[in-house]
Design a protein around this motif. Structure first.
Motif, PDB file in Angstrom:
ATOM      1  N   GLY A 313       0.807  -1.218   0.000  1.00 28.21           N
ATOM      2  CA  GLY A 313       0.000   0.000   0.000  1.00 28.21           C
ATOM      3  C   GLY A 313       0.836   1.262   0.000  1.00 28.21           C
ATOM      4  O   GLY A 313       0.354   2.352  -0.325  1.00 28.21           O
ATOM      5  N   PHE A 314       2.121   1.125   0.354  1.00 26.27           N
ATOM      6  CA  PHE A 314       3.063   2.241   0.300  1.00 26.27           C
ATOM      7  C   PHE A 314       3.169   2.792  -1.123  1.00 26.27           C
ATOM      8  O   PHE A 314       3.430   3.986  -1.316  1.00 26.27           O
ATOM      9  CB  PHE A 314       4.434   1.744   0.778  1.00 26.27           C
ATOM     10  CG  PHE A 314       5.484   2.805   0.896  1.00 26.27           C
ATOM     11  CD1 PHE A 314       5.566   3.596   2.025  1.00 26.27           C
ATOM     12  CD2 PHE A 314       6.409   3.007  -0.112  1.00 26.27           C
ATOM     13  CE1 PHE A 314       6.549   4.576   2.144  1.00 26.27           C
ATOM     14  CE2 PHE A 314       7.390   3.975  -0.007  1.00 26.27           C
ATOM     15  CZ  PHE A 314       7.458   4.758   1.131  1.00 26.27           C
ATOM     16  N   LEU A 315       2.958   1.931  -2.120  1.00 29.94           N
ATOM     17  CA  LEU A 315       3.068   2.337  -3.522  1.00 29.94           C
ATOM     18  C   LEU A 315       1.716   2.596  -4.160  1.00 29.94           C
ATOM     19  O   LEU A 315       1.628   2.829  -5.363  1.00 29.94           O
ATOM     20  CB  LEU A 315       3.814   1.263  -4.311  1.00 29.94           C
ATOM     21  CG  LEU A 315       5.273   1.038  -3.906  1.00 29.94           C
ATOM     22  CD1 LEU A 315       5.866  -0.126  -4.676  1.00 29.94           C
ATOM     23  CD2 LEU A 315       6.098   2.296  -4.109  1.00 29.94           C
ATOM     24  N   GLY A 316       0.632   2.529  -3.374  1.00 31.05           N
ATOM     25  CA  GLY A 316      -0.687   2.828  -3.916  1.00 31.05           C
ATOM     26  C   GLY A 316      -1.728   1.833  -3.462  1.00 31.05           C
ATOM     27  O   GLY A 316      -1.423   0.667  -3.175  1.00 31.05           O
ATOM     28  N   TRP A 320      -5.354   5.625   3.359  1.00 37.62           N
ATOM     29  CA  TRP A 320      -4.629   6.617   4.167  1.00 37.62           C
ATOM     30  C   TRP A 320      -3.514   7.264   3.352  1.00 37.62           C
ATOM     31  O   TRP A 320      -3.386   8.484   3.292  1.00 37.62           O
ATOM     32  CB  TRP A 320      -4.057   5.962   5.413  1.00 37.62           C
ATOM     33  CG  TRP A 320      -3.054   6.812   6.127  1.00 37.62           C
ATOM     34  CD1 TRP A 320      -1.712   6.616   6.209  1.00 37.62           C
ATOM     35  CD2 TRP A 320      -3.302   8.036   6.846  1.00 37.62           C
ATOM     36  NE1 TRP A 320      -1.107   7.612   6.930  1.00 37.62           N
ATOM     37  CE2 TRP A 320      -2.059   8.503   7.338  1.00 37.62           C
ATOM     38  CE3 TRP A 320      -4.447   8.769   7.113  1.00 37.62           C
ATOM     39  CZ2 TRP A 320      -1.944   9.660   8.081  1.00 37.62           C
ATOM     40  CZ3 TRP A 320      -4.326   9.945   7.866  1.00 37.62           C
ATOM     41  CH2 TRP A 320      -3.091  10.371   8.341  1.00 37.62           C
ATOM     42  N   PHE A 321      -2.683   6.448   2.692  1.00 41.50           N
ATOM     43  CA  PHE A 321      -1.597   7.005   1.897  1.00 41.50           C
ATOM     44  C   PHE A 321      -2.135   7.829   0.733  1.00 41.50           C
ATOM     45  O   PHE A 321      -1.535   8.833   0.348  1.00 41.50           O
ATOM     46  CB  PHE A 321      -0.692   5.881   1.383  1.00 41.50           C
ATOM     47  CG  PHE A 321       0.205   5.292   2.443  1.00 41.50           C
ATOM     48  CD1 PHE A 321       1.182   6.058   3.042  1.00 41.50           C
ATOM     49  CD2 PHE A 321       0.059   3.986   2.842  1.00 41.50           C
ATOM     50  CE1 PHE A 321       1.999   5.533   4.027  1.00 41.50           C
ATOM     51  CE2 PHE A 321       0.870   3.438   3.822  1.00 41.50           C
ATOM     52  CZ  PHE A 321       1.844   4.211   4.420  1.00 41.50           C
ATOM     53  N   SER A 325      -0.465  13.991   0.048  1.00 43.35           N
ATOM     54  CA  SER A 325      -0.042  14.491  -1.262  1.00 43.35           C
ATOM     55  C   SER A 325       1.253  13.844  -1.731  1.00 43.35           C
ATOM     56  O   SER A 325       1.429  13.574  -2.925  1.00 43.35           O
ATOM     57  CB  SER A 325       0.120  16.017  -1.214  1.00 43.35           C
ATOM     58  OG  SER A 325       1.090  16.391  -0.255  1.00 43.35           O
ATOM     59  N   GLU A 326       2.211  13.579  -0.813  1.00 43.95           N
ATOM     60  CA  GLU A 326       3.500  13.057  -1.250  1.00 43.95           C
ATOM     61  C   GLU A 326       3.426  11.601  -1.721  1.00 43.95           C
ATOM     62  O   GLU A 326       4.380  11.089  -2.304  1.00 43.95           O
ATOM     63  CB  GLU A 326       4.551  13.189  -0.145  1.00 43.95           C
ATOM     64  CG  GLU A 326       4.395  12.217   1.003  1.00 43.95           C
ATOM     65  CD  GLU A 326       5.602  12.223   1.918  1.00 43.95           C
ATOM     66  OE1 GLU A 326       6.617  12.839   1.560  1.00 43.95           O
ATOM     67  OE2 GLU A 326       5.541  11.607   2.990  1.00 43.95           O
ATOM     68  N   PHE A 327       2.314  10.936  -1.479  1.00 42.15           N
ATOM     69  CA  PHE A 327       2.154   9.561  -1.939  1.00 42.15           C
ATOM     70  C   PHE A 327       1.304   9.475  -3.206  1.00 42.15           C
ATOM     71  O   PHE A 327       0.938   8.378  -3.620  1.00 42.15           O
ATOM     72  CB  PHE A 327       1.533   8.694  -0.839  1.00 42.15           C
ATOM     73  CG  PHE A 327       2.491   8.370   0.277  1.00 42.15           C
ATOM     74  CD1 PHE A 327       3.350   7.289   0.178  1.00 42.15           C
ATOM     75  CD2 PHE A 327       2.550   9.162   1.409  1.00 42.15           C
ATOM     76  CE1 PHE A 327       4.240   7.001   1.191  1.00 42.15           C
ATOM     77  CE2 PHE A 327       3.440   8.883   2.430  1.00 42.15           C
ATOM     78  CZ  PHE A 327       4.299   7.793   2.331  1.00 42.15           C
ATOM     79  N   GLN A 328       1.012  10.614  -3.821  1.00 39.67           N
ATOM     80  CA  GLN A 328       0.221  10.619  -5.042  1.00 39.67           C
ATOM     81  C   GLN A 328       1.091  10.201  -6.232  1.00 39.67           C
ATOM     82  O   GLN A 328       2.295  10.442  -6.253  1.00 39.67           O
ATOM     83  CB  GLN A 328      -0.361  12.003  -5.293  1.00 39.67           C
ATOM     84  CG  GLN A 328      -1.292  12.486  -4.212  1.00 39.67           C
ATOM     85  CD  GLN A 328      -2.499  11.583  -4.060  1.00 39.67           C
ATOM     86  OE1 GLN A 328      -3.126  11.216  -5.032  1.00 39.67           O
ATOM     87  NE2 GLN A 328      -2.814  11.225  -2.829  1.00 39.67           N
ATOM     88  N   PRO A 329       0.500   9.576  -7.239  1.00 37.29           N
ATOM     89  CA  PRO A 329       1.279   9.195  -8.428  1.00 37.29           C
ATOM     90  C   PRO A 329       1.613  10.406  -9.281  1.00 37.29           C
ATOM     91  O   PRO A 329       0.923  11.421  -9.248  1.00 37.29           O
ATOM     92  CB  PRO A 329       0.342   8.228  -9.163  1.00 37.29           C
ATOM     93  CG  PRO A 329      -1.030   8.659  -8.739  1.00 37.29           C
ATOM     94  CD  PRO A 329      -0.899   9.121  -7.309  1.00 37.29           C
ATOM     95  N   ALA A 383       8.532   5.781  -8.372  1.00 37.45           N
ATOM     96  CA  ALA A 383       8.211   7.215  -8.308  1.00 37.45           C
ATOM     97  C   ALA A 383       6.979   7.548  -9.129  1.00 37.45           C
ATOM     98  O   ALA A 383       6.206   8.440  -8.768  1.00 37.45           O
ATOM     99  CB  ALA A 383       9.404   8.037  -8.787  1.00 37.45           C
ATOM    100  N   LEU A 384       6.782   6.846 -10.237  1.00 39.06           N
ATOM    101  CA  LEU A 384       5.575   7.071 -11.024  1.00 39.06           C
ATOM    102  C   LEU A 384       4.336   6.688 -10.233  1.00 39.06           C
ATOM    103  O   LEU A 384       3.271   7.284 -10.399  1.00 39.06           O
ATOM    104  CB  LEU A 384       5.631   6.260 -12.322  1.00 39.06           C
ATOM    105  CG  LEU A 384       6.698   6.678 -13.338  1.00 39.06           C
ATOM    106  CD1 LEU A 384       6.723   5.704 -14.505  1.00 39.06           C
ATOM    107  CD2 LEU A 384       6.468   8.098 -13.825  1.00 39.06           C
ATOM    108  N   SER A 385       4.465   5.708  -9.355  1.00 37.24           N
ATOM    109  CA  SER A 385       3.351   5.279  -8.525  1.00 37.24           C
ATOM    110  C   SER A 385       3.190   6.144  -7.291  1.00 37.24           C
ATOM    111  O   SER A 385       2.077   6.386  -6.827  1.00 37.24           O
ATOM    112  CB  SER A 385       3.551   3.817  -8.110  1.00 37.24           C
ATOM    113  OG  SER A 385       2.559   3.396  -7.207  1.00 37.24           O
TER     114      SER A 385
END
Length: 624
Positions: A313-316, A320-321, A325-329, A383-385
Motif C-alpha cells: 500500500g506504500f506504492l498505492g 490513508w496514503f 499528497s507526497e504519496f500521489q502518483p 516514483a511514477l506510482s
C-alpha cells in the motif's frame, strides 16, 4: 585522473550543493529557533531532543500517541545518532541540540553529491564527475528533502540506497567461497543499517534481489554471496525483534518479523539459484525456481506474507496514503494534488528521459551497469506510482544520465553529449531559483488558524485531556502543544481499528455517541476544520463507504457534493450550525448538550471562508 583535479571537482560540487541548501537560511530560523515543517520533521525533533538528553536511548513508546500510548513506527538509528551528534557538538539543551541537527541534512546531502562527483570523475573524467554531482545537487525533490531545517529522515535514503547498490555490485567480484562470505557479510550489514534508518528501503533489497537473480549466469558465486548477505540480515533482524519490549507491533510498518522474513526468503531464493546454476540449469529456469522457493520461505513465517502484501500500500491502493499528497502518483491528478505534466517531469528530472537510450545501449545490458539499471528503473517505476520516491529516483537517474554523457563523449558524438548534459541539468536550473528561496517550514496563510489553535491548547496542565484532530496535525499538537492526541501523522500503522474509529467518530449523527467515545478515550477537545474539502476522504480512511457521504455528477476526480448523511453528522452540524441550533439536520432537531464551542481561529479574507478552525470542549459526561 590527477587526484587534485578530482578533489577540486568534489569540492566545487559540495559548495554548489551546500549553497543551494542553505539559501533559505534567513527564514530557516526565527529568533534562533529552527522552523521545522509541522509534519514528520516535528516528531523527529522530539526524538532527536530526547536522544540528545538521554545518550544511547531513543523515544520509542510515546504515551501521548493514541488512546493508550503507542510505539513509534520509525526505526531508531537516525534519531539516536542525530541526537548523540547534536549533543557532542555542544547541544546542552533541547533547543541547542535541534539548532545543530537542523544543519545535518544540507551537510550530508552535499557530501553525498561531492562523493558521487569524486567517484565518477575518477572512473570516467572530470566533466562526467561534475555533471553527475551537479545533477544530484540540483535534483529538485532531493533538494527539498535536504534543505536546512528539513530533518525528516528522507535525506538519508539516497546515501543508504547508494550503499546498498555498491554492496550489491561488489558481489559480482566474488569468485571463491571465502570472497563470497566477505562480500555477503558486507551486503548484510549494509542492508541492516539501511533498514534501521528507514524500513521503506526494504524496496531496495527487493530490487537488489531481482537484479542479482537475473545478472550474468556465469556469476554463480555471487548468488552464494547474496544468500549469505540476506541470511545475515535476516538473523540480525530476528534478533532485533526479540529484544523489543512487550506490545511492540508485528506488522509491515514496524521493523521486525516481516522484514526478517523477507530477507530469509531472499536468502533462500539466492541459495536455490546458486545450487541450480551449479547443476547446469538455465538462468531463467533457476531464477523462476528461486523466486518460488523464496516466496514459500516467506509464507512459512506466520503473518509475514500478509504483512508484505499490506506494505505494498506504500506504492498505492491504501486509503490513508492516498490522502497524503507526497504519496500521489506522478502525471495523474487527484483531489489532493493538482498534477501538471511538465511540473512532474521537472521533479523527475532530465535523467528520466535519458534512461530510454540507456535501455537500448549494449554497454548497459551487461556487467555492473546492468545491475545498476535495475535500481534506476525500479525506483523510476516506484516514483511514477508514488512521488514519495522522487528524492531517490531523480538522483539515481541523474547519475545514469551522466554516465550516458560520458559514453557519448568517448564515442566522439560531442554535440549529442552537450545536448545530453543540457537536458540533464535543465529541470534543476529551471526551478532552482524558487526552490532555494522557500523555507521548508514556511507556513501558508491557510495553515495559520491551525497553528494558532495549537498555541491556544498548549497549556495542558491547566486543561488536561487528549485532543481529537485530523491526523495531519497530530505531531503539531503532540510536540508543540505537548498534548496527547488520538490521531497523528503515522495514520493507522500502529492500530488500524482504533485509527478508523477515531477518524470516523465525527461523522456520527448523534452528539451523545461522540461524547461517549471521547469520554472513553480521555478526549477533552475536538478540533474541527472545514468539512467541505475533507469529508469524503475522512469517510474513506475511517473504513466507511465514500458513496454514503459524497455524490458525484460525473466521473472526475474532483470532490463531490455532501449527502444528507454528511449534513447530519456531528462534524457538519458543529462547524456550520454551531451545534445544531438551527434545527432540521440533527436527529429530531437535536442541539448539542455535551460539547461547547470554546475557540475559533480564522484568517482574514480571502482565506477566511475555508480556513476557520473550531475547538469544541467536552463539558458534560454522556451519562449526565
Amino acid at each position: 585522473m590527477p587526484p587534485r583535479a578530482t578533489l577540486a571537482v568534489a569540492f566545487a560540487t559540495f559548495l554548489l550543493a551546500f549553497s543551494v541548501r542553505i539559501a533559505n537560511l534567513n527564514t530557516a530560523f526565527v529568533g534562533g529557533v529552527p522552523q521545522f515543517p509541522p509534519f514528520d520533521d516535528l516528531y523527529h525533533a522530539k526524538r532527536i531532543a530526547y536522544s540528545a538528553a538521554h545518550p544511547f536511548q531513543v523515544l520509542d513508546f510515546d504515551p501521548n500517541r493514541g488512546p493508550h500510548g503507542s510505539f513509534c513506527p520509525w526505526p531508531p538509528l537516525y534519531d539516536l545518532i542525530a541526537g548523540g551528534a547534536a549533543r557532542a557538538l555542544g547541544g546542552a539543551t533541547a533547543l541547542e541540540s535541534l539548532v545543530r541537527a537542523a544543519w545535518f541534512p544540507p551537510i550530508v546531502a552535499s557530501l553525498v553529491a561531492a562523493v558521487i562527483a569524486f567517484f565518477l570523475a575518477r572512473r570516467f573524467d572530470l566533466a562526467t564527475g561534475f555533471l553527475s554531482g551537479t545533477g544530484v545537487a540540483l535534483s529538485v525533490y532531493y533538494l527539498g528533502r535536504s534543505q536546512i531545517g528539513t530533518i525528516d529522515h528522507h535525506f538519508l535514503e539516497l546515501p543508504l540506497l547508494l550503499g546498498i547498490i555498491a554492496a550489491t555490485l561488489s558481489l559480482r567480484r566474488a569468485t571463491t567461497r571465502k570472497e563470497a562470505i566477505r562480500q555477503g557479510c558486507l551486503l548484510g550489514l549494509v542492508l541492516v543499517v539501511a533498514l534501521l534508518v528507514q524500513t521503506a528501503l526494504v524496496l531496495a533489497a527487493g530490487v537488489a534481489l531481482l537484479g542479482l537473480l537475473f545478472m550474468e549466469r556465469e556469476k554463480v558465486v555471487a548468488r552464494l554471496a547474496a544468500s549469505i548477505g540476506f541470511g545475515l540480515g535476516s538473523v540480525i533482524l530476528f534478533a532485533y525483534r526479540l529484544v523489543q519490549p512487550p506490545g511492540y507491533p508485528d506488522n509491515e510498518w514496524y521493523l521486525g518479523i516481516p522484514h526478517a522474513a523477507a530477507f530469509l526468503g531472499a536468502a533462500v531464493a539466492c541459495a536455490t539459484q546458486f545450487w541450480l546454476l551449479e547443476k547446469g540449469a538455465s538462468l531463467w529456469r533457476a531464477a523462476t525456481y528461486a523466486l518460488v522457493t523464496g516466496l514459500l520461505a516467506v509464507a512459512a513465517i506466520p503473518n509475514a506474507a500478509e504483512a508484505l502484501v499490506g506494505g505494498s500500500g506504500f506504492l498505492g491502493g491504501d486509503p490513508w496514503f492516498e490522502s497524503i499528497s507526497e504519496f500521489q502518483p506522478l502525471f495523474f491528478s487527484s483531489p489532493w494534488r493538482d498534477s501538471v505534466w511538465w511540473i512532474d517531469l521537472i521533479l523527475l528530472g532530465g535523467g528520466a528521459l535519458l534512461i530510454v537510450p540507456s535501455l537500448f545501449g549494449r554497454r548497459w545490458r551487461q556487467g555492473s551497469r546492468r545491475l545498476y539499471l535495475f535500481f534506476a528503473i525500479g525506483y523510476l517505476v516506484g516514483a511514477l506510482s508514488s512521488n514519495r520516491l522522487l528524492s531517490v529516483a531523480a538522483p539515481l537517474l541523474a547519475i545514469s544520465g551522466a554516465v550516458l554523457f560520458s559514453d557519448l563523449r568517448r564515442s566522439g558524438r560531442k554535440r549529442l553529449a552537450a545536448l545530453t548534459a543540457a537536458l540533464l541539468l535543465a529541470p534543476g536550473l529551471f526551478s532552482i531559483g524558487r526552490a532555494v528561496r522557500t523555507a521548508p517550514g514556511t507556513v501558508t496563510p491557510e495553515a495559520g488558524p491551525i497553528l494558532r489553535t495549537v498555541a491556544s491548547l498548549s497549556h495542558a496542565a491547566a486543561a488536561p485531556g487528549r485532543v481529537l484532530a485530523r491526523g495531519t496535525w497530530g505531531h503539531l499538537f503532540n510536540v508543540t502543544a505537548n498534548r496527547a492526541v488520538l490521531m497523528d501523522n503515522f495514520g493507522p500503522v500502529s492500530a488500524p481499528t482504533e485509527f478508523q474509529n477515531a477518524a470516523g467518530i465525527i461523522l456520527e449523527t448523534r452528539e451523545k455517541a461522540v461524547a461517549e467515545y471521547c469520554a472513553s478515550k480521555g478526549v477533552r477537545f475536538v478540533v474541527l476544520e472545514n468539512p467541505l474539502p475533507l469529508f469524503a476522504v475522512q469517510a474513506e480512511i475511517s473504513g466507511r463507504p465514500r458513496s454514503a457521504f459524497e455524490t458525484r455528477s460525473d466521473s472526475s476526480q474532483d470532490l463531490g457534493s455532501p449527502t444528507a448523511l454528511t449534513k447530519a453528522s456531528f462534524w457538519w452540524r458543529a462547524y456550520f450550525e454551531g451545534g445544531g441550533e438551527r434545527a432540521g439536520h440533527g436527529p429530531a432537531g437535536e442541539t448539542f448538550r455535551h460539547f461547547r464551542l470554546v475557540h475559533v481561529e480564522r484568517e482574514p479574507p480571502p482565506y477566511d471562508r475555508y480556513s476557520a478552525v473550531q475547538t469544541w470542549e467536552l463539558i458534560r459526561h454522556p451519562t449526565d
